[in-house]
Scaffold this active site. Structure first.
Site, short mmCIF file in Angstrom:
data_model
loop_
_atom_site.label_atom_id
_atom_site.label_comp_id
_atom_site.label_asym_id
_atom_site.label_seq_id
_atom_site.Cartn_x
_atom_site.Cartn_y
_atom_site.Cartn_z
NE ARG A 76 -4.34 -1.56 1.47
CZ ARG A 76 -5.24 -2.17 2.23
NH1 ARG A 76 -5.10 -2.17 3.54
NH2 ARG A 76 -6.28 -2.75 1.69
N GLY A 84 -11.47 -8.20 -1.46
CA GLY A 84 -10.25 -8.35 -0.68
C GLY A 84 -9.73 -9.78 -0.66
P1 ADP Z 1 -14.07 -11.11 -1.21
O1 ADP Z 1 -13.32 -10.49 -0.05
O2 ADP Z 1 -13.14 -11.53 -2.31
O3 ADP Z 1 -15.20 -10.27 -1.68
P2 ADP Z 1 -15.76 -12.64 0.54
O4 ADP Z 1 -15.29 -11.84 1.71
O5 ADP Z 1 -17.12 -12.43 0.05
O6 ADP Z 1 -14.71 -12.48 -0.67
O7 ADP Z 1 -15.64 -14.19 0.88
C1 ADP Z 1 -14.45 -14.79 1.29
C2 ADP Z 1 -14.70 -15.91 2.25
O8 ADP Z 1 -15.63 -16.84 1.74
C3 ADP Z 1 -13.43 -16.67 2.52
O9 ADP Z 1 -13.06 -16.50 3.87
C4 ADP Z 1 -13.80 -18.12 2.23
O10 ADP Z 1 -13.28 -19.05 3.17
C5 ADP Z 1 -15.30 -18.10 2.29
N1 ADP Z 1 -15.90 -19.21 1.53
C6 ADP Z 1 -15.74 -19.50 0.24
N2 ADP Z 1 -16.38 -20.63 -0.09
C7 ADP Z 1 -16.98 -21.08 1.04
C8 ADP Z 1 -17.79 -22.22 1.36
N3 ADP Z 1 -18.09 -23.12 0.44
N4 ADP Z 1 -18.21 -22.33 2.64
C9 ADP Z 1 -17.90 -21.43 3.57
N5 ADP Z 1 -17.14 -20.35 3.34
C10 ADP Z 1 -16.68 -20.17 2.09
MG MG Z 2 -13.76 -10.42 2.07
#
Ligand code: ADP
Ligand code: MG
Length: 396
Positions: free
Chosen positions: A36, A353
């Site tokens: 960053r 993120g």
């Molecule tokens: P981003 O930050 O990329 O937008 P999110 O915060 O929405 O993503 O989601 C990330 C989280 O989703 C991760 O911690 C991951 O472990 C969780 N995750 C992904 N697939 C599953 C699943 N099948 N069951 C439970 N948690 C999940």
């Molecule tokens: Mg996230």
């Protein structure tokens, strides 16, 4: 977008307050990665080269103003002193760190700046009024400079004193980092070359409903993975075992499936385990059996998603395909990285993120056209929301 950028300002000899994102990961007094700080350098170097007197402001972590003990600990561990020291190694000018967010010491340091020199102000969140966009605080901070530059993409979805409030009082512009983010995200969402394929994953449907609804207007296909897929399966009447389910979102899931029709593509298999925290049995299945939970998309789903992605000119990705933090359930997410990396002539953007860190930590940082630096901000951009920290900046 016709926002002014730093190049539209006459910064020569002026005190320029720059809201940067120095919210770096810190552990036991060590900066774990300085991405960053590096990302803020183009704007900082431009201002050095153009003889500005530079005042850098940033938050670092969350600061608890409700509990005296917690506050004392935050004041001790969340100082920007280390960040200023790291910045000092990266630029060829004088960097003065002021361990205060207001008062004589800060004002004296700013007034003593020579052209091309830098003052780093202490963590803006040490002020309780920062996150409330306190009017007096914003006015006071604005009084310390002549011009304001917004270069912290990570906070542009918030109306805080240091990124929104100051801009209400000073001539303002976007820095290079925010300008680039807006240009890239615009190219992915609103000025995209077709076909556009969006990949949406992550834990919860509720976090991503607005993104899916907005992208239904602009994308040709939406591939859905991650924990949220199971609420969609349940809505279709499928077996999902103990997989993540948001029972109160079944109706909206049905609505999205109805509205999305051929646009929405769901996984066709899962990697499932008998326990989330401590899996001892892992199986690849079409439907998740009782006693198991789906923690990643399976190989058939990856093959299906690969087919859907062929020929895409634009790919937007938000949210991992599985619990990628555990290597056993990271193959879906890594597989998506590999597929995108091998698509010819594609404009690919990650906003989110966790998906960004999954791609970076698995060695795919250079395989995407753009990886957004702001998880929450890029999410709100994809939802079609106005970002207040950008909206407040003056038009050209
Ligand atoms: P981003 O930050 O990329 O937008 P999110 O915060 O929405 O993503 O989601 C990330 C989280 O989703 C991760 O911690 C991951 O472990 C969780 N995750 C992904 N697939 C599953 C699943 N099948 N069951 C439970 N948690 C999940
Ligand atoms: Mg996230």
């Amino acid at each position: 977008m016709a926002k002014r950028t730093v190049k539209d300002l006459d910064v020569n000899g002026k005190k320029v307050i720059v809201r940067v994102d120095f919210n770096v990961p810190l552990k036991d007094g060590v900066i774990l990665d300085d991405n960053r700080i590096q990302a803020a350098l183009p704007t900082i170097k431009y201002l050095i080269d153009n003889n500005a007197k530079i005042v850098l402001m940033s938050h670092l972590g969350k600061v608890n103003h409700k509990d005296a003990d917690a506050l004392a600990k935050d004041l001790e561990t969340k100082s920007l002193a280390l960040v200023a020291a790291r910045l000092n190694e990266l630029v060829d000018t004088n960097v003065v760190f002021v361990p205060a967010t207001r008062g004589e010491q800060l004002e004296t340091a700013i007034n003593a700046l020579n052209e091309g020199e830098i003052v780093v102000v202490e963590n803006t969140r040490f002020e309780a009024g920062e996150t409330k966009n306190d009017a007096d605080l914003a006015k006071y901070w604005a009084s310390l400079g002549d011009l304001f530059v917004s270069d912290a993409f990570g906070t542009v979805h918030r109306s805080h004193a240091s990124n929104y409030g100051i801009a209400q009082h000073l001539p303002s512009a976007l820095g290079f980092l925010v300008e680039n983010e807006v240009e890239m995200l615009n190219k992915a969402v609103y000025e995209a070359q077709r076909p556009v394929v969006a990949i949406i994953g992550g834990a919860k449907v509720s976090d991503k409903i607005l993104v899916i609804e907005n992208l239904l207007n602009t994308a040709d296909k939406i591939l859905i993975g991650g924990g949220m897929a199971y609420t969609f399966f349940k809505a279709q009447g499928k077996e999902i075992g103990n997989s993540l389910l948001e029972a109160d979102r079944l109706d909206i899931a049905r609505e999205i499936l109805e509205k999305g029709k051929d646009k929405i593509v769901l996984p066709v298999d899962s990697i499932a385990a008998n326990d989330f925290a401590n899996p001892t049995e892992v199986v690849t299945v079409d439907d998740v059996p009782e006693g198991f939970l789906g923690l990643d998309i399976g190989p058939k789903s990856l093959a299906l998603f690969k087919d859907e992605l062929q020929g895409a000119k634009t790919v937007i990705w938000n949210g991992p395909m599985g619990v990628f933090e555990n290597p056993t359930f990271a193959q879906g997410t890594i597989g998506i990285c590999e597929i995108i990396a091998n698509l010819p002539d594609v404009f690919s953007v990650i906003g989110g993120g966790d998906s960004a860190s999954a791609a970076i930590n698995n060695g795919f940082a250079d395989d995407f056209t753009h990886i957004s630096t702001g998880g929450g901000a890029s999410l709100e951009f994809m939802e079609g929301k106005e970002l207040p920290g950008i909206a407040i900046i003056q038009d050209k």
